[in-house]
Design an enzyme around this catalytic site. Structure first.
Site, PDB file in Angstrom:
ATOM      1  CE  LYS A  23      41.230  26.812  47.367  1.00  0.00           C
ATOM      2  NZ  LYS A  23      42.304  26.152  47.744  1.00  0.00           N
ATOM      3  NE  ARG A  93      40.915  23.347  44.716  1.00  0.00           N
ATOM      4  CZ  ARG A  93      40.193  24.392  43.845  1.00  0.00           C
ATOM      5  NH1 ARG A  93      38.872  23.952  43.270  1.00  0.00           N
ATOM      6  NH2 ARG A  93      40.815  25.305  43.323  1.00  0.00           N
ATOM      7  N   GLY A 102      48.478  29.711  48.927  1.00  0.00           N
ATOM      8  CA  GLY A 102      49.830  28.987  48.929  1.00  0.00           C
ATOM      9  C   GLY A 102      50.022  28.454  50.378  1.00  0.00           C
ATOM     10  CG  MET A 104      46.573  25.715  55.009  1.00  0.00           C
ATOM     11  SD  MET A 104      45.258  25.608  55.671  1.00  0.00           S
ATOM     12  CE  MET A 104      44.262  26.811  54.686  1.00  0.00           C
ATOM     13  NE  ARG A 335      42.623  33.981  45.443  1.00  0.00           N
ATOM     14  CZ  ARG A 335      43.843  32.747  45.639  1.00  0.00           C
ATOM     15  NH1 ARG A 335      43.505  31.757  46.420  1.00  0.00           N
ATOM     16  NH2 ARG A 335      44.760  32.784  44.895  1.00  0.00           N
ATOM     17  CG  HIS A 453      55.270  31.274  46.963  1.00  0.00           C
ATOM     18  ND1 HIS A 453      56.333  31.975  47.966  1.00  0.00           N
ATOM     19  CD2 HIS A 453      54.331  30.948  47.988  1.00  0.00           C
ATOM     20  CE1 HIS A 453      55.938  31.719  49.014  1.00  0.00           C
ATOM     21  NE2 HIS A 453      54.884  31.234  49.212  1.00  0.00           N
ATOM     22  CB  SER A 761      44.991  63.604  74.450  1.00  0.00           C
ATOM     23  OG  SER A 761      45.474  62.607  73.389  1.00  0.00           O
ATOM     24  CB  CYS A 828      47.977  61.420  71.087  1.00  0.00           C
ATOM     25  SG  CYS A 828      48.275  61.362  72.730  1.00  0.00           S
ATOM     26  CE1 TYR A 848      43.255  63.937  69.394  1.00  0.00           C
ATOM     27  CE2 TYR A 848      41.673  65.430  70.043  1.00  0.00           C
ATOM     28  CZ  TYR A 848      42.776  64.923  69.925  1.00  0.00           C
ATOM     29  OH  TYR A 848      43.819  65.135  71.222  1.00  0.00           O
TER      30      TYR A 848
HETATM   31  P1  ADP Z   1      45.661  26.723  46.100  1.00  0.00           P
HETATM   32  O1  ADP Z   1      44.698  27.358  47.316  1.00  0.00           O
HETATM   33  O2  ADP Z   1      47.184  26.566  46.383  1.00  0.00           O
HETATM   34  O3  ADP Z   1      45.459  27.817  45.004  1.00  0.00           O
HETATM   35  P2  ADP Z   1      43.920  25.051  45.031  1.00  0.00           P
HETATM   36  O4  ADP Z   1      43.064  24.081  45.850  1.00  0.00           O
HETATM   37  O5  ADP Z   1      43.263  25.986  44.515  1.00  0.00           O
HETATM   38  O6  ADP Z   1      45.061  25.262  45.881  1.00  0.00           O
HETATM   39  O7  ADP Z   1      44.405  23.965  43.790  1.00  0.00           O
HETATM   40  C1  ADP Z   1      45.693  23.977  43.371  1.00  0.00           C
HETATM   41  C2  ADP Z   1      45.669  23.804  41.898  1.00  0.00           C
HETATM   42  O8  ADP Z   1      44.946  22.463  41.451  1.00  0.00           O
HETATM   43  C3  ADP Z   1      44.869  24.845  41.382  1.00  0.00           C
HETATM   44  O9  ADP Z   1      45.662  25.551  40.021  1.00  0.00           O
HETATM   45  C4  ADP Z   1      43.612  24.402  40.708  1.00  0.00           C
HETATM   46  O10 ADP Z   1      43.036  25.006  39.776  1.00  0.00           O
HETATM   47  C5  ADP Z   1      44.035  22.814  40.916  1.00  0.00           C
HETATM   48  N1  ADP Z   1      42.837  22.049  40.999  1.00  0.00           N
HETATM   49  C6  ADP Z   1      42.166  21.936  41.924  1.00  0.00           C
HETATM   50  N2  ADP Z   1      40.909  21.109  42.110  1.00  0.00           N
HETATM   51  C7  ADP Z   1      40.990  20.698  40.798  1.00  0.00           C
HETATM   52  C8  ADP Z   1      39.970  19.980  39.957  1.00  0.00           C
HETATM   53  N3  ADP Z   1      39.104  19.502  40.795  1.00  0.00           N
HETATM   54  N4  ADP Z   1      40.210  19.702  38.659  1.00  0.00           N
HETATM   55  C9  ADP Z   1      41.242  20.242  38.043  1.00  0.00           C
HETATM   56  N5  ADP Z   1      42.365  20.862  38.718  1.00  0.00           N
HETATM   57  C10 ADP Z   1      41.983  21.457  39.853  1.00  0.00           C
HETATM   58 MG    MG Z   2      43.953  27.834  44.401  1.00  0.00          MG
HETATM   59 MG    MG Z   3      47.439  25.115  48.192  1.00  0.00          MG
END
Ligand code: ADP
Ligand code: MG
Ligand code: MG
Length: 866
Positions: A23, A93, A102, A104, A335, A453, A761, A828, A848
Site C-alpha cells: 500500500k 493504515r 481485510g 489488519m 493494487r 469481505h 524418478s 513423481c 519432467y
Molecule cells: P484495507 O486494507 O482494509 O482496505 P485501508 O487502509 O485501505 O484498509 O483503509 C480502509 C478504508 O479507509 C478504505 O476505504 C480507504 O479508502 C479509507 N481511507 C484510508 N485512508 C484514508 C484517507 N487518508 N482519507 C480518506 N479515506 C481513507
Molecule cells: Mg484498502
Molecule cells: Mg484494514
C-alpha cells in the site's frame, strides 16, 4: 549511515514494497506519477520488525522520526496536527509486502479530540462529529480490541430515537449525542477516557497496526498464502480526505476491469457522503459505479482515465480506492486486483491483445491457486434442469459446491474434522471467519455486495461464493430461506457463477478448457524446458491428464489395481500362500486382470512414455480387517479363522513405512515381479500388434531401492523374462527398467545405481519422510505446533524442503549424470504439482515433473515461470 525507518510518500516508489509495504509503495509511486493522492509518510516494515525485536517497544529513534515526518507533512499540507489552527487529521493504515485485504487494521480521522472537533465544527458541524464518532469507534476496536457491537447498540438506539433509517441520516444534534455516548462506551469498555492527545493517538495506532501483524486472522491468512511471518507490516500515515462532507462527496472502490468476468469496464461500488469503511464493511448497500457517471460525470471521467493509466503503468488489472471530497477526486490505494479464474485468464489474454503486456507477463500474472478453481467441477447441466433454485444472490465467486449447512466458522471446523463437506451460511462474514471459510466448500451470505469481505476473500481462495442474498434470514441455530426453515447439517448446493442456491446435493462435472486458457498453456509450453507427465492409475485418469496436456505418465501405481473388489481375493490368496506353487496359482489369477488394465493404459497413452511402478505397499494393507471378511476368506482358502488371524498378526510391523515393502517384497517373492513383468510385456505386445505404427514405451520402475544390488537382482530377472517374451512375439517393444529414488542412501549412491538403471524418478513423498524421519500420516499433530512455534514454516510434504531433501536430490542428479549424462530423470511425488517445488525441480535439471491429472495445467504454467 543512520538507518531510515520512516519515509515521506515523495521519497518512495513502487520498487520499495519490501520496506514500505504494498500500500505504502503504491501510494509513493502514485505520488511520483503526480496522481491526486493525499500526502503522508510510511513507517517501514523494518520499524515493525525492530518493534518485535525489542519485545514490543517502539524505540525513541523511531518515535522521533515519526514526529519529524509529521512536521514535514504539516508543511506539505499546510495544516497542523495537534493544533486548533487548521487541524490536520490523518488515517493510520496497515500494509505488508503482500496484500492481505481485510486482515489488519485501519484508523481514520486520527487527530480529532473535543477541541479539534469544535474548531472543525465551525466550518462543517456534521463532518466534525460524524468523523469524531468514527474515530472513537475504530480506535476502540483497533487499539483496544473493543467489540464493534457495543457501539452498534448505541447507534441502533439513537437511530431509533431520531426515527431515521441509518447512521447516514442522523442530524448534527443526533451525531453529537452519538459522540458523547461513544465516549462513555469507550470509557466503560477500555477503563480509561478516549485519549485527547493526538500524538498519543498516533503512537498507539501505529503500535496497534504493528500488533495486528500477529493477530489470529493475519497469521492464518499468511499460513494459507505462504507469506513469511518475518516480513512485518508497514504503517502508512496519510492526510484525511473527506467523502463525508455532504454534497459533492463520495467514496468507493473500483476495479479497472470486471473481476468476475474480466470484461473491460470500470467495475465497483460507492456511497455518497460516507467514509471508506462503510463500503467495504458490507453494512450499507452501496451503489454501482455506473451511477457515479450520471451524478458526477467529470469526476467519473477522470477516474476512468486514471484507471487506464494505472493499468498501463503496472501492467495489470487494478483494484483502486477513491474518495471525492467536494467534487475533487483522490486516489487512496491501488493494487493488482483479485479476480476469478475466468477473469484472470480473459484479462491476461486481453492485455496481451491490447499490447499492454507480453505473453510471458501474462503467464506470470496468474494466481495459480485461483486458476486451480477453473479446473474444478461445475454442476451438471442436466441435473440443474430438473430443479428450481430456492434462493438467489450476487454471484461473487464461481464454482459449484454441495455441502451441509453450517452457521458458524466453528461448526465448519468441527464438520471438516469429521471429513464432512460444508457450506458456510452467514449474515455476513468477518475476518474471524476465515478458517471456517477456507475449510468450507462454499460460502453464502445474506448481506454485502461484490466487494464485501465474503466476496473478496472467497475469490482469493477460489471458492464458490454467493453474497447479499435477500432471500435469506440467518439466525443462531437455523436459517430461513424464503419461508422454509433449514438447520445445520441440512444439505444445500450453491453455484457461485450464477448466484443460485439449491436444496439437496447436485452432481458436478468438470469444465472443458476454453480457448483463452488454452492460449496460456500453449505459450507456457513454448517457454518451458521441462515436460509435464501425470500420476494416474487408470486409463480414464490418464485420458483426463492427456486432455489437460500431459506428455507422458510418470507414475502408475499397480497396487491400486490390486485393491478392486474383483481381485482383492486373489491378492489375499497370494499373500496367504505358504509355498511358491500356491503363490503362483494365486498370481496366475491376477495376471489376466493386470494385463487387461495395462492394455487399456497402452491404448490410451500410445507412443507416450508410461512409467509403471511395481508393487510397493506392505502386504498387510491388503488383508481384511473385519471379522466377517476374515471368516469369508477362511472358507475360500480352506483355512481356519485362527490361521488367517495368525498370518495377519505376522504381517504386522512396527514401522510399516520402513518395513517389508517396495523392492524388498519382490526380492522375497520374485514371482510377484515376474507376474507384473509378464502382464506389462504381454499387454504391450498385444497392443503393438493392434496398432501397427505405434512403438510403445513402457518404463518399468522398481521402487525403494537403497542399494544397487537390490536393483540388479530384480532387473536381471525382469529383463530375462521380458526379452524372452518379446523375442517369442516377434514385435519390438522399447521397454526400459529404472528405479525410484526415495531413500537418502540411494541419493548418496546414485552413481552406482545410475550405471545400471535406465532412468530415475524421485519419489519425493518417501524421500521427505525418510529424510526427516517422520511420516506424513503421523506428523500432522506435532507439525501444527511446529508451525505455531515458527520451527517450520512450510509443510515439507506439500512444498519441497529445498535445503535438506532438495540437497539430496541435487547430489543424486549430480552423481548420476557424471556416470550417465543423458539418464532420464523426473519426479513423481505430490510435489510435482506444487509451483514452488516445481521451480526447484526446474533449477536442478530434471527432464519432467509428474503430477495428478488436475494439476497438469498448473504444472505447465509453473514450468514457464521464473
Ligand atoms: P484495507 O486494507 O482494509 O482496505 P485501508 O487502509 O485501505 O484498509 O483503509 C480502509 C478504508 O479507509 C478504505 O476505504 C480507504 O479508502 C479509507 N481511507 C484510508 N485512508 C484514508 C484517507 N487518508 N482519507 C480518506 N479515506 C481513507
Ligand atoms: Mg484498502
Ligand atoms: Mg484494514
Amino acid at each position: 549511515m543512520k538507518k531510515q525507518f520512516v519515509y515521506l510518500f515523495s521519497e518512495g516508489n513502487a520498487q520499495m514494497r519490501e520496506i514500505l509495504g504494498g500500500k505504502g509503495a503504491n501510494l509513493a509511486e502514485m505520488t511520483r506519477l503526480n496522481l491526486p493522492v493525499p500526502q503522508g509518510f510510511v513507517v517501514s516494515t523494518e520499524a515493525c520488525n525492530d518493534y518485535y525485536d525489542k519485545d514490543g517497544v517502539i524505540s525513541d529513534v523511531i518515535k522521533d522520526e515519526v514526529i519529524k515526518n509529521m512536521r514535514s507533512l504539516e508543511k506539505i499540507t499546510k495544516k497542523n496536527f495537534n493544533s486548533n489552527d487548521n487541524p490536520l487529521l490523518v488515517s493510520v493504515r496497515s500494509g505488508s509486502r503482500a496484500s492481505m485485504p481485510g486482515m489488519m487494521d485501519t484508523v481514520l480521522n486520527l487527530g480529532l479530540n473535543d477541541e479539534v472537533a469544535l474548531v472543525m465544527a465551525k466550518n462543517n458541524e456534521r463532518l466534525a462529529y460524524d468523523s469524531y464518532r468514527r474515530l472513537i469507534q475504530m480506535f476502540a476496536d483497533v487499539v483496544h480490541g473493543v467489540d464493534k457491537k457495543h457501539f452498534d447498540q448505541v447507534m441502533d438506539t439513537i437511530v431509533d430515537k431520531y426515527e431515521v433509517e441509518t447512521d447516514h441520516d442522523l442530524s448534527v444534534i443526533a451525531l453529537k449525542e452519538v459522540v458523547e455516548r461513544y465516549k462513555e462506551t469507550f470509557k466503560r469498555e477500555v477503563k480509561e477516557a478516549f485519549p485527547q492527545d493526538p500524538e498519543k493517538q498516533l503512537m498507539q495506532a501505529i503500535e496497534s497496526v504493528f500488533k495486528s501483524w500477529n493477530n489470529d486472522r493475519a497469521i492464518y491468512y499468511r499460513r494459507m498464502h505462504k507469506i513469511p511471518d518475518t516480513w512485518g507490516t508497514a504503517v502508512s500515515v496519510q492526510e484525511m480526505v473527506f467523502g463525508n462532507m455532504g454534497e459533492g462527496c463520495a467514496t468507493g472502490v473500483a476495479f479497472s476491469r470486471n473481476p468476475a468476468t474480466g470484461t473491460k469496464e470500470l467495475y465497483g461500488e460507492f456511497l455518497f457522503d460516507a467514509q471508506g469503511e462503510d463500503v467495504v464493511a458490507g453494512t450499507h448497500t452501496p451503489l454501482q459505479i455506473s451511477q457515479l457517471k450520471e451524478t458526477m460525470p467529470k469526476q467519473y471521467a477522470e477516474f476512468q482515465e486514471i484507471s487506464n493509466f494505472l493499468e498501463k503503468h503496472y501492467h495489470d488489472m487494478q483494484d483502486m480506492e477513491f474518495t471525492i471530497e467536494n467534487y475533487k477526486l483522490f486516489i487512496l490505494q491501488t493494487r493488482a486486483g483479485k479476480r476469478t479464474a475466468q477473469a484472470a485468464v480473459k484479462i491476461a489474454n486481453d492485455l496481451v491483445r491490447e499490447g499492454i503486456i507480453t505473453k510471458k507477463e501474462a503467464i506470470e500474472s496468474l494466481d495459480l491457486d485461483i486458476i486451480d478453481g477453473l479446473l474444478h467441477p461445475q454442476f451438471k447441466l442436466e441435473a440443474l434442469q430438473s430443479i428450481e433454485p430456492i434462493a438467489s444472490g450476487l454471484p461473487a465467486s464461481p464454482g459449484a459446491a454441495s455441502g451441509l449447512i453450517v452457521l458458524s466458522a466453528k461448526k465448519a471446523v468441527e464438520y471438516s474434522d469429521k471429513g464432512r463437506p460444508t457450506i458456510l451460511v452467514r449474515m455476513e462474514t468477518s475476518p474471524e471467519d476465515i478458517e471456517g471459510m477456507n475449510l468450507s466448500l462454499g460460502i453464502l451470505t445474506a448481506r454485502g455486495g461484490m466487494t464485501s469481505h465474503a466476496a473478496v476473500v472467497a475469490r482469493g481462495m477460489g471458492k464458490a461464493c454467493i453474497v447479499g442474498s435477500s432471500d435469506l434470514r440467518v439466525f443462531e441455530d437455523h436459517v430461513m430461506i424464503k419461508d422454509k426453515k433449514y438447520f445445520e447439517g441440512d444439505q444445500i448446493s450453491i453455484d457461485g457463477g450464477t448466484g443460485f442456491v439449491y436444496e439437496g446435493q447436485i452432481e458436478t462435472q468438470s469444465v472443458a478448457i476454453a480457448e483463452d486458457f488454452d492460449n496460456i498453456l500453449t505459450w507456457s509450453d513454448e517457454i518451458a524446458d521441462l515436460k509435464v507427465y501425470t500420476n494416474a492409475d487408470s486409463s480414464h485418469e490418464i485420458q483426463t491428464a492427456l486432455d489437460f496436456g500431459a506428455q507422458g505418465v510418470g507414475l502408475v501405481r499397480t497396487e491400486h489395481m490390486f485393491f478392486e473388489a474383483d481381485r482383492i481375493r486373489a491378492v489375499r490368496e497370494m499373500i496367504l500362500s505358504t509355498n511358491e506353487m500356491q503363490r503362483e496359482v494365486a498370481l496366475s489369477k491376477i495376471l489376466p486382470i493386470q494385463r487387461d488394465d495395462f492394455e487399456k493404459i497402452f491404448r490410451t497413452v500410445k507412443e507416450l512414455p508410461v512409467t509403471i511402478r511395481y508393487l510397493d505397499p506392505p502386504l498387510h494393507e491388503f488383508m481384511p480387517t473385519t471379522t466377517q471378511d476374515i471368516e469369508e476368506l477362511a472358507t475360500v482358502m480352506s483355512m481356519s479363522v485362527h490361521e488367517i488371524r495368525d498370518t495377519i498378526r505376522s504381517l504386522h510391523e512396527f514401522n510399516p513405512m520402513m518395513g517389508h515393502r517396495g523392492c524388498r517384497l519382490a526380492i522375497t517373492y520374485p514371482e510377484i515381479a515376474l507376474m507384473q513383468t509378464r502382464a506389462i510385456i504381454e499387454a504391450a505386445i498385444n497392443v503393438t500388434k493392434e496398432m501397427k505404427d505405434n512403438v510403445l514405451k513402457p518404463e518399468i520402475m522398481i521402487p525403494l531401492v537403497g542399494d544397487v544390488a537390490e536393483f540388479n537382482f530384480l532387473a536381471k530377472k525382469v529383463k530375462t523374462l521380458a526379452d524372452q517374451l518379446i523375442r517369442e512375439s516377434g514385435v519390438s517393444i522399447n521397454y526400459t527398467v529404472g528405479t525410484m529414488i526415495e531413500l537418502p542412501r540411494a541419493c548418496i549412491l546414485a552413481d552406482e545405481i545410475a550405471l545400471e538403471a535406465d532412468f530415475f524418478s524421485f519419489g519425493t513423498n518417501d524421500l521427505t519422510q525418510m529424510t526427516y524421519g517422520f511420516s506424513r500420516d503421523d506428523a500432522g499433530g506435532f507439525l501444527k505446533s511446529y508451525y505455531k512455534l515458527g520451527i517450520y514454516g512450510d509443510d515439507p510434504f506439500s512444498t519441497l524442503d529445498t535445503s535438506g531433501v532438495g540437497e539430496l536430490i541435487k547430489i543424486a542428479i549430480d552423481r548420476a549424470r557424471k556416470v550417465k549424462p543423458n539418464i532420464k530423470i523426473g519426479i513423481c511425488g505430490e510435489h510435482g504439482g506444487d509451483p514452488r517445488s516445481i521451480a526447484f525441480f526446474k533449477s536442478v535439471g530434471m527432464n519432467y515433473v509428474s503430477c495428478s491429472p488436475f494439476r497438469v495445467p498448473i504444472a505447465r504454467i509453473s514450468l514457464a515461470r521464473d
